[in-house]
Scaffold this active site. Sequence first.
Site, PDB file in Angstrom:
ATOM      1  N   ARG A 242      51.898  69.174  53.498  1.00 49.98           N
ATOM      2  CA  ARG A 242      52.601  70.381  53.071  1.00 49.98           C
ATOM      3  C   ARG A 242      51.684  71.596  53.264  1.00 49.98           C
ATOM      4  O   ARG A 242      50.499  71.445  53.542  1.00 49.98           O
ATOM      5  CB  ARG A 242      53.039  70.261  51.621  1.00 49.98           C
ATOM      6  CG  ARG A 242      51.903  70.201  50.627  1.00 49.98           C
ATOM      7  CD  ARG A 242      52.361  69.784  49.256  1.00 49.98           C
ATOM      8  NE  ARG A 242      52.913  70.921  48.521  1.00 49.98           N
ATOM      9  CZ  ARG A 242      52.826  71.054  47.181  1.00 49.98           C
ATOM     10  NH1 ARG A 242      52.235  70.120  46.469  1.00 49.98           N
ATOM     11  NH2 ARG A 242      53.357  72.083  46.577  1.00 49.98           N
TER      12      ARG A 242
ATOM     13  N   THR B  32      64.746  58.800  31.301  1.00 50.35           N
ATOM     14  CA  THR B  32      65.517  59.533  32.306  1.00 50.35           C
ATOM     15  C   THR B  32      66.710  58.688  32.741  1.00 50.35           C
ATOM     16  O   THR B  32      67.824  59.204  32.906  1.00 50.35           O
ATOM     17  CB  THR B  32      64.640  59.874  33.526  1.00 50.35           C
ATOM     18  OG1 THR B  32      63.402  60.392  33.044  1.00 50.35           O
ATOM     19  CG2 THR B  32      65.297  60.901  34.405  1.00 50.35           C
TER      20      THR B  32
ATOM     21  N   HIS C 124      56.553  82.229  46.897  1.00 55.39           N
ATOM     22  CA  HIS C 124      57.858  81.571  46.779  1.00 55.39           C
ATOM     23  C   HIS C 124      57.887  80.677  45.535  1.00 55.39           C
ATOM     24  O   HIS C 124      58.814  80.731  44.734  1.00 55.39           O
ATOM     25  CB  HIS C 124      58.138  80.744  48.043  1.00 55.39           C
ATOM     26  CG  HIS C 124      59.230  79.725  47.904  1.00 55.39           C
ATOM     27  ND1 HIS C 124      60.572  80.081  47.897  1.00 55.39           N
ATOM     28  CD2 HIS C 124      59.213  78.378  47.754  1.00 55.39           C
ATOM     29  CE1 HIS C 124      61.312  78.989  47.755  1.00 55.39           C
ATOM     30  NE2 HIS C 124      60.507  77.944  47.663  1.00 55.39           N
TER      31      HIS C 124
ATOM     32  N   SER D 294      55.941  86.330  27.699  1.00 54.71           N
ATOM     33  CA  SER D 294      57.391  86.436  27.630  1.00 54.71           C
ATOM     34  C   SER D 294      58.008  85.091  27.269  1.00 54.71           C
ATOM     35  O   SER D 294      58.886  85.003  26.402  1.00 54.71           O
ATOM     36  CB  SER D 294      57.924  86.934  28.975  1.00 54.71           C
ATOM     37  OG  SER D 294      59.286  86.643  29.099  1.00 54.71           O
TER      38      SER D 294
END
Lengths: 261, 180, 539
Positions: C459, C337, C86, C178
């Site tokens: 997790r 930011t 994923h 790529s």
Amino acid sequence: MIRNLLLGFSVLALADTAEADWALNMPKGVTELSLETYNLHMMVFWWCVAIGVAVFTVMIISLFRHRKSKGAQAATFSHSTTAEVIWTTIPVVILVLMAVPTAETMVRMEDSRNPDMTIVVTAHQWKWHYKYQDSNIEYYSSLARSSVEARRKGTDIDPYSVENYLLDVDNPVVVPSGAKIRLLFTSNDVIHAWWVKDLSIKKDAIPGIVNEAWFKTEQVGTYRGQCAELCGKDHGYMPIVVEVVEPEAYQAWVNSHDAGH
Amino acid sequence: MPEKNAHRSLVGQLLILTVAMFGFGFLLVPLYDVFCEITGFGGRTNPEAAVVAEAPDLTREVRIEFVTTVNSYAQFEFAANADSMTVSPGKMYYATFTAKNLAGEHKIAQAVPSVAPSGAAEHFTKIECFCFTSQEFAASEERAMPLQFIVNPELPDYIDTITLQYTFFDTAPVAAVLEN
Amino acid sequence: MTRGIKKMTTEVMDAHDMHDDHSPAKGIKRWLFSTSHKDIGTMYLVLSLIMFFVGGAMAMIIRSELAIPGLQFVHPEFFNQMTTMHALIMVFGAVMPAFVGLANWMIPLMIGAPDMALPRMNNWSFWILPVAFGLLASTLFMPGGAPAGGWTMYPPLVLQTGDAFPFLIFSVHLLGLSSIMGAINIIVTVINMRAPDMSLLKMPMFVWTWLITAYLLIAVMPVFAGAVTMLLTDQFFGTSFFLAAGGGDPVMFQHIFWFFGHPEVYIMILPAFGVVSEIIPTFSRKPLFGHDSMVYAASCIAFLSFIVWAHHMFTVGMPLTSQLFFMFATMLIAVPTGVKIFNWVATMWRGSMTFETPMLFSLAFVFLFTIGGFSGLMLAIAPADIQYQDTYFVVAHFHYTLVPGSVFAIMAGTYYWLPKWTGHMYNETLGKVHFWTSTFFVNLTFFPMHFLGLAGMPRRIPDYSTQFADFNTMASVGAIGFGVSQLLFVWVLLTSKKGTKVTAEVWDKPPGLEWTVPSPAPYHTFETPPKLSDADGFH
């Protein structure tokens, strides 16, 4: 007055159940450092809330007031040095305010002087091995049998019927309260991480490397944790249980261990 | 056709940058070693012999703990002859470890040292160590292995205990074992 | 000047290439051999959408398994394969190609160039991707299954991967190749092919952020390639870069990986900043506030991203001084930011706003990315980070920056430029429905994860203690809702050509050269370089 008291109690009661079933926040834990960590966490959290409220308020006011459908005419300004200097400087100041107490806590975390005892924790796929230095106590600690059966795919056992599902072990770590416990971590195979949140310890167990952490708590109790670094298929099934007991009870445990071996 | 040349030279520069960064990835390996030895990062100790320059600080006592771990794929017994010792910084000390090959065949083993806390690693100097090279063992051979070390007097005050861990690996089967 | 560029491109390509024709080739050949930045851009975007659904399907498996305690659907081995795949597919297959697709389509149009500088290489850099993902996907059917050691590929665990291991490494090499080719192309295009009077500081923000991103790609993808090459040699050729037994150090991989990995997260967010910086001014009807400071802030973020990597590693046992350094450096990122967010708010301030779908997605981006930024700041605080590390708090954090962050920006960009691509207005009502359902469900999915992490759920686990059940169920419902909402997105895209025809400008006086060409953008644009005028937003 009575009404206030009642109100206060009901809020407390609500908060209590909320804490039991819906743990929302980091626990304060049972060591000085876990409390400090919690306080740092809350300090940054409230700073974030404050900044968020400020920024989002301005944004929301703008979203309501400066919309075309309300006939707002677009201004043409595209920069303001004053504003930019202000919103660069203020965050820097806030960061410094955050950094100072954080650094102080970090220095205290490193201070592992004068430990009362040392336990060597060796991680295996997928269990923990504990060896008490200066004694012959050593054993493996794996997922408790009750959970082993309930965790299988397609089992009929309801996880809710298992006490401390996935968080219980066969042989917990037993330590005396009030003693400074030094833990040394290493691994036999891949990288694991030993994590008990109430003790505020999370440290990687790495093959070939020894890592160190320590804790000291006066609070007798059972503290649960899990492996926190992906270590293969049963990563979710190698919990940690630390039982902090009175020194006398600890001595009894040591004696029974000696007798049993 | 200035554009064509401009493209060519820019592409050339960017390709050089790409290749350089690929090389840099590999250069990070020796750089990391140097970095570790300077800072004690990863519990890494100086692998090379050091000269004793300072006078020993006899007023201070540091406890050295030896932790030995035998990787479960290595058929060895390996332990320190003493679990711990108390030393003074700046003075040279000896410790002995004993290893025994439990297999009925010739084996090559490697002891991998690591020091905790990480702030102590740069101040722990091994002058002679069996961990500098891999060790050959005849079938069932048992032998003592010497360590000669010194703790630098500049050891930070907040450290009073140094753990020296050796993990004992059989060098041969690691790749094979990891596949299982 | 134009003649020069055109001659060059034709020379690089085969003699019979379609680029000199005035219409594209027919059928499959148009796509296989395409050298048109527009066709390649489209292909990148379509591939990204497909990968978004493939990775999304894996997320559905993950969230279904986690909906309630106990193991219902998959075995732990397969669960780990799903989390690993994923991540790899979403990062390298969905988010990055989507931004490259937008760059291909829009950068030449925004700087007034006829095409990308190296059209043949452009074709290659695209077609490598399906091959790479084919390799990666094929591992699902191999003995031992797909890679299951996490997308971070930490040794020694990753070396326990079965037959999939070399395929994992080679597909990562191809993806890197790529990306590097794409990045070189973008840099050369931006540096050499801008309209004559477009100075660097006059470039639109999207072009700027991509230029910075492209440099980041060139700087870190080769390092990543090197790291996985070392894994490969450790596994098959007897080296021990990362094997403790041979004198290597498993922690060194983490350093090299995150030296790549942290800039990588900015590779995935800087172009998003660019997209949002294009959209907010258009719908606020006001120029972007602080264009130049935006450029400096983005450059600053890019620079800082190289010196903060070890904040992913506060639990590996670093000396205090290193921990302090990486903590302070990480906290500093909050400053540039913040500047970006304040500038967006200032752009809206005293504007004349309307709320079309692209604007809605951009506004949600500003809100929700800021929340991801806040949890990022919390993660910078080392003692707290040690508690957050490898828990659902981190999962919540990076999904907030990547889903309502990068993915929302991609969707905003798609809605914003779609009429330019198709010549028709998409269904605005459905677009808004898509926005509101996505926003609702994305929060339902990821917000509870903050609580799970703080309460102690690690997790990458397939099953959990019953105390975590409620929030997990919530997140699973949210995830499935979010997944279904995206079908609506596909519907809007598929039916977009049925909408009313749009003008060249599409929106209400949007800034930028891309709105000076007709809609749909013809196959060849800017064969003569344009003149910049105030009306296009260049002052």
